[in-house]
Design a protein around this motif. Sequence first.
Motif, PDB file in Angstrom:
ATOM      1  N   VAL A  91       0.863  -1.185   0.000  1.00 34.31           N
ATOM      2  CA  VAL A  91       0.000   0.000   0.000  1.00 34.31           C
ATOM      3  C   VAL A  91       0.900   1.235   0.000  1.00 34.31           C
ATOM      4  O   VAL A  91       2.092   1.148   0.289  1.00 34.31           O
ATOM      5  CB  VAL A  91      -0.938   0.034   1.227  1.00 34.31           C
ATOM      6  CG1 VAL A  91      -1.936  -1.113   1.187  1.00 34.31           C
ATOM      7  CG2 VAL A  91      -0.130  -0.002   2.530  1.00 34.31           C
ATOM      8  N   VAL A  92       0.299   2.384  -0.332  1.00 36.07           N
ATOM      9  CA  VAL A  92       1.082   3.619  -0.369  1.00 36.07           C
ATOM     10  C   VAL A  92       0.230   4.791   0.083  1.00 36.07           C
ATOM     11  O   VAL A  92      -0.971   4.857  -0.206  1.00 36.07           O
ATOM     12  CB  VAL A  92       1.635   3.885  -1.793  1.00 36.07           C
ATOM     13  CG1 VAL A  92       0.508   4.063  -2.798  1.00 36.07           C
ATOM     14  CG2 VAL A  92       2.564   5.093  -1.806  1.00 36.07           C
ATOM     15  N   SER A  93       0.863   5.699   0.810  1.00 36.95           N
ATOM     16  CA  SER A  93       0.240   6.965   1.180  1.00 36.95           C
ATOM     17  C   SER A  93       1.313   8.033   1.059  1.00 36.95           C
ATOM     18  O   SER A  93       2.277   8.042   1.826  1.00 36.95           O
ATOM     19  CB  SER A  93      -0.309   6.914   2.612  1.00 36.95           C
ATOM     20  OG  SER A  93      -0.882   8.162   2.974  1.00 36.95           O
ATOM     21  N   ASP A 104      -1.902   5.815   8.594  1.00 36.44           N
ATOM     22  CA  ASP A 104      -1.272   5.492   7.316  1.00 36.44           C
ATOM     23  C   ASP A 104       0.199   5.126   7.483  1.00 36.44           C
ATOM     24  O   ASP A 104       0.731   4.300   6.737  1.00 36.44           O
ATOM     25  CB  ASP A 104      -1.410   6.666   6.339  1.00 36.44           C
ATOM     26  CG  ASP A 104      -2.751   6.658   5.610  1.00 36.44           C
ATOM     27  OD1 ASP A 104      -3.609   5.816   5.964  1.00 36.44           O
ATOM     28  OD2 ASP A 104      -2.947   7.491   4.701  1.00 36.44           O
ATOM     29  N   GLN A 108       1.275   1.278   6.424  1.00 40.27           N
ATOM     30  CA  GLN A 108       2.297   1.061   5.395  1.00 40.27           C
ATOM     31  C   GLN A 108       3.417   0.165   5.913  1.00 40.27           C
ATOM     32  O   GLN A 108       3.866  -0.754   5.220  1.00 40.27           O
ATOM     33  CB  GLN A 108       2.880   2.397   4.919  1.00 40.27           C
ATOM     34  CG  GLN A 108       1.958   3.178   4.007  1.00 40.27           C
ATOM     35  CD  GLN A 108       2.590   4.478   3.561  1.00 40.27           C
ATOM     36  OE1 GLN A 108       3.193   4.552   2.490  1.00 40.27           O
ATOM     37  NE2 GLN A 108       2.463   5.514   4.375  1.00 40.27           N
ATOM     38  N   ASN A 112       3.609  -3.435   4.153  1.00 41.08           N
ATOM     39  CA  ASN A 112       4.727  -3.495   3.212  1.00 41.08           C
ATOM     40  C   ASN A 112       5.955  -4.221   3.754  1.00 41.08           C
ATOM     41  O   ASN A 112       6.714  -4.787   2.971  1.00 41.08           O
ATOM     42  CB  ASN A 112       5.151  -2.083   2.803  1.00 41.08           C
ATOM     43  CG  ASN A 112       4.080  -1.330   2.055  1.00 41.08           C
ATOM     44  OD1 ASN A 112       3.033  -1.872   1.742  1.00 41.08           O
ATOM     45  ND2 ASN A 112       4.333  -0.071   1.764  1.00 41.08           N
ATOM     46  N   TYR A 150       7.357  10.537   0.075  1.00 43.14           N
ATOM     47  CA  TYR A 150       7.255   9.077   0.159  1.00 43.14           C
ATOM     48  C   TYR A 150       8.170   8.544   1.267  1.00 43.14           C
ATOM     49  O   TYR A 150       8.722   7.456   1.148  1.00 43.14           O
ATOM     50  CB  TYR A 150       7.644   8.425  -1.174  1.00 43.14           C
ATOM     51  CG  TYR A 150       6.629   8.594  -2.274  1.00 43.14           C
ATOM     52  CD1 TYR A 150       5.427   7.875  -2.258  1.00 43.14           C
ATOM     53  CD2 TYR A 150       6.863   9.460  -3.333  1.00 43.14           C
ATOM     54  CE1 TYR A 150       4.500   8.021  -3.274  1.00 43.14           C
ATOM     55  CE2 TYR A 150       5.936   9.600  -4.358  1.00 43.14           C
ATOM     56  CZ  TYR A 150       4.760   8.887  -4.319  1.00 43.14           C
ATOM     57  OH  TYR A 150       3.836   9.028  -5.330  1.00 43.14           O
ATOM     58  N   TYR A 153       6.799   5.149   2.823  1.00 45.09           N
ATOM     59  CA  TYR A 153       6.763   4.116   1.780  1.00 45.09           C
ATOM     60  C   TYR A 153       8.186   3.725   1.370  1.00 45.09           C
ATOM     61  O   TYR A 153       8.513   2.534   1.268  1.00 45.09           O
ATOM     62  CB  TYR A 153       5.976   4.632   0.583  1.00 45.09           C
ATOM     63  CG  TYR A 153       5.856   3.641  -0.550  1.00 45.09           C
ATOM     64  CD1 TYR A 153       4.928   2.603  -0.496  1.00 45.09           C
ATOM     65  CD2 TYR A 153       6.674   3.734  -1.675  1.00 45.09           C
ATOM     66  CE1 TYR A 153       4.817   1.689  -1.535  1.00 45.09           C
ATOM     67  CE2 TYR A 153       6.560   2.833  -2.722  1.00 45.09           C
ATOM     68  CZ  TYR A 153       5.634   1.810  -2.645  1.00 45.09           C
ATOM     69  OH  TYR A 153       5.535   0.904  -3.671  1.00 45.09           O
ATOM     70  N   THR A 156       9.858   1.565   3.953  1.00 45.98           N
ATOM     71  CA  THR A 156       9.423   0.163   3.949  1.00 45.98           C
ATOM     72  C   THR A 156      10.045  -0.601   2.787  1.00 45.98           C
ATOM     73  O   THR A 156      10.455  -1.758   2.943  1.00 45.98           O
ATOM     74  CB  THR A 156       7.883   0.037   3.859  1.00 45.98           C
ATOM     75  OG1 THR A 156       7.408   0.547   2.604  1.00 45.98           O
ATOM     76  CG2 THR A 156       7.209   0.782   5.005  1.00 45.98           C
ATOM     77  N   ARG A 260      -2.751   8.079  -2.877  1.00 40.34           N
ATOM     78  CA  ARG A 260      -3.007   7.246  -1.703  1.00 40.34           C
ATOM     79  C   ARG A 260      -3.753   6.004  -2.156  1.00 40.34           C
ATOM     80  O   ARG A 260      -4.780   6.087  -2.828  1.00 40.34           O
ATOM     81  CB  ARG A 260      -3.852   7.993  -0.666  1.00 40.34           C
ATOM     82  CG  ARG A 260      -4.095   7.212   0.618  1.00 40.34           C
ATOM     83  CD  ARG A 260      -4.882   8.052   1.626  1.00 40.34           C
ATOM     84  NE  ARG A 260      -5.038   7.365   2.887  1.00 40.34           N
ATOM     85  CZ  ARG A 260      -6.016   6.485   3.147  1.00 40.34           C
ATOM     86  NH1 ARG A 260      -6.923   6.211   2.209  1.00 40.34           N
ATOM     87  NH2 ARG A 260      -6.099   5.900   4.329  1.00 40.34           N
ATOM     88  N   MET A 262      -4.609   2.746   0.003  1.00 43.48           N
ATOM     89  CA  MET A 262      -4.524   2.007   1.256  1.00 43.48           C
ATOM     90  C   MET A 262      -5.639   0.964   1.346  1.00 43.48           C
ATOM     91  O   MET A 262      -5.759   0.247   2.286  1.00 43.48           O
ATOM     92  CB  MET A 262      -4.599   2.958   2.447  1.00 43.48           C
ATOM     93  CG  MET A 262      -3.501   4.011   2.467  1.00 43.48           C
ATOM     94  SD  MET A 262      -1.846   3.347   2.737  1.00 43.48           S
ATOM     95  CE  MET A 262      -1.979   2.711   4.406  1.00 43.48           C
TER      96      MET A 262
END
Length: 262
Positions: A91-93, A104, A108, A112, A150, A153, A156, A260, A262
Amino acid sequence: MDLKHKKVMITGGSAGIGKALIKELITQGVKDFAVIGRSQDKLNALTEEFEEVNFILVPGDVSKLNAIENFVKEVSNNWSHIDLLINNAGVVSADSLQEMTDEDIVDQININLTGLILLTKKALPLLLKSDEAGLMNISSGLGYIAKPFYSVYAATKAGVRHFSEAMRRELIFENIHVMTVYPTATDTDMMSSAKVDQMDSPELVAKKSVDGLLNKEINVILGGEQRIKDIDTNFNHPLKIDKSVKENYEAYKERTEAHRAM
């Protein structure tokens, strides 16, 4: 590595890169897949699209330890071993760290990275029973070159990179090939809210990934020669990347402001 009749365990296999990986592996003769995903409807759709495949479908969220344990239990109840584990769920935010919600940040990291590590641990006994096994972890280009907005993200995905490297060396005497894939922006639902042009297709990422597996590559880096050069610059001359980011900061901010998934 001959993939015919291999048993594959994959996270996030009902859409995007994960689903493309299933398609590509089918062309290599794989008939048995165990898939975990958060959407039961998307999981059910796999059986309709790939009627020739034997699926073990497990609804679950890999950020939850009980879901991971249930996934491994279901596989163990049906198979004596697995030949390939693909950690693909992610997932990404995108946001500035100050503005990103605590939820979030935690999600993540848990999906991740933490979930990936825990599933690898729990599935490892099944992998070790294979005569020829593989562990494929899907990282990101941001796992090599971190970009603004990021931060979590990228952290991770860099963690995935180092986890793979450590596991490759930890399992150096075992018959398990450990590899990492680094996609660039890929045209999936995960990227639908980002303002990015010229994305790779999930089919290209899957093809490169499986080719890399067959060739026993340890790193599959998407993005061509320029990405390789940028990685080298980031490692040896990081301030050059900083300068480029500074010059394009507003563009980065605009491109990521709504990203985003998620």
